[in-house]
Design an enzyme around this catalytic site. Structure first.
Site, PDB file in Angstrom:
ATOM      1  CE  LYS A 171     -11.133   7.592  34.123  1.00 15.04           C
ATOM      2  NZ  LYS A 171     -10.710   6.727  35.217  1.00 15.04           N
TER       3      LYS A 171
HETATM    4  C1  E4P Z   1      -7.664   7.651  36.205  1.00 16.54           C
HETATM    5  O1  E4P Z   1      -8.767   8.170  36.216  1.00 16.54           O
HETATM    6  C2  E4P Z   1      -7.397   6.248  36.544  1.00 16.54           C
HETATM    7  O2  E4P Z   1      -8.472   5.699  37.254  1.00 16.54           O
HETATM    8  C3  E4P Z   1      -6.218   6.045  37.444  1.00 16.54           C
HETATM    9  O3  E4P Z   1      -5.645   7.230  37.915  1.00 16.54           O
HETATM   10  C4  E4P Z   1      -5.304   4.953  37.007  1.00 16.54           C
HETATM   11  O4  E4P Z   1      -4.163   4.936  37.784  1.00 16.54           O
HETATM   12  P1  E4P Z   1      -3.286   3.641  38.112  1.00 16.54           P
HETATM   13  O5  E4P Z   1      -2.038   3.768  37.346  1.00 16.54           O
HETATM   14  O6  E4P Z   1      -3.058   3.736  39.587  1.00 16.54           O
HETATM   15  O7  E4P Z   1      -4.111   2.427  37.739  1.00 16.54           O
END
Ligand code: E4P
Length: 222
Positions: free
Chosen positions: A85
């Site tokens: 990522k």
């Molecule tokens: C994406 O891969 C992220 O881990 C995630 O969806 C972040 O979302 P949040 O807004 O709940 O932190």
């Protein structure tokens, strides 16, 4: 649309994997911190074994391309299922391009606009993660970004898969599917909610009550 779990909590991954609906997992530094995963490399490896064959996203924390590449290679060496990522920045996209050339899969994260989605595909990302909930929180229409990115990828034949991320409730999941997202990455609580409908519960109770009545010994007739 494939369903991923957005979690670094091994108990949640284990339970959700047991439901038979999971195709992958995404983590991020906040989720690892929430899970208290100090030895995060073991946690990532364990998640890979709990969800065989599924892409498992692990995020880099460096902000420069060289640092990202160093971390990415270490993470990729943990397990063949690991996807790196990378945040949507110029340094990040340079890393995505270099990793693609090395055959390492990437998931471009922190995407909040359609233009950023286009950049991720141009850099050769395997996955792109538009953050629906965080956009909605600002009063914007998060799902519109998913829809536009999906349309552009279809129009130009980009192979990058769209992961609807930052999912807050079951309706987001349905809307992501209708928008043509390839994947939705879903927090444990929301994934659990997807199973629920009051009529399903009521129906089970009625069937069981009728079945028990059928099995009960009949009274002696006089
Ligand atoms: C994406 O891969 C992220 O881990 C995630 O969806 C972040 O979302 P949040 O807004 O709940 O932190």
């Amino acid at each position: 649309m494939k369903l991923f779990l957005d979690s670094a909590d091994l108990d949640e991954v284990r339970e959700a994997a047991g439901w038979g609906v999971l195709s992958g997992v995404t983590t991020n530094p906040s989720l690892l911190a929430k899970a208290g995963a100090r030895d995060f490399q073991s946690v990532i490896r364990e998640i890979c074994t709990l969800v065989p064959g599924g892409p498992i996203s692990a995020e880099v924390v460096s902000e420069d391309t060289a640092g990202m590449l160093r971390e990415a290679r270490e993470l990729a060496a943990l397990h063949p299922q690991v996807v790196i990522k990378i945040p949507m920045t110029p340094a990040g996209m340079a890393a995505v391009r270099a990793l693609k050339d090395e055959g390492i899969r990437t998931n471009v994260t922190l995407v909040f606009s359609t233009a950023q989605g286009l950049l991720a595909a141009a850099a050769g990302a395997s996955f792109v993660s538009p953050f629906v909930g965080r956009l909605d929180d600002t009063g914007a229409d998060g799902m519109a970004v998913v829809r536009e990115i999906v349309s552009i990828y279809r129009l130009y034949g980009y192979p990058t898969e769209v992961i609807a991320a930052s999912i807050r409730h079951p309706r987001h999941v349905v809307e992501a599917a209708l928008a043509g997202a390839h994947i939705a990455t879903i927090p444990f609580k929301v994934l659990r909610q997807l199973f629920e409908h009051p009529l399903t519960r009521q129906g089970i109770e009625r069937f069981l009550a009728d079945w028990r009545a059928l099995q009960a010994p009949r009274g002696v007739e006089v």
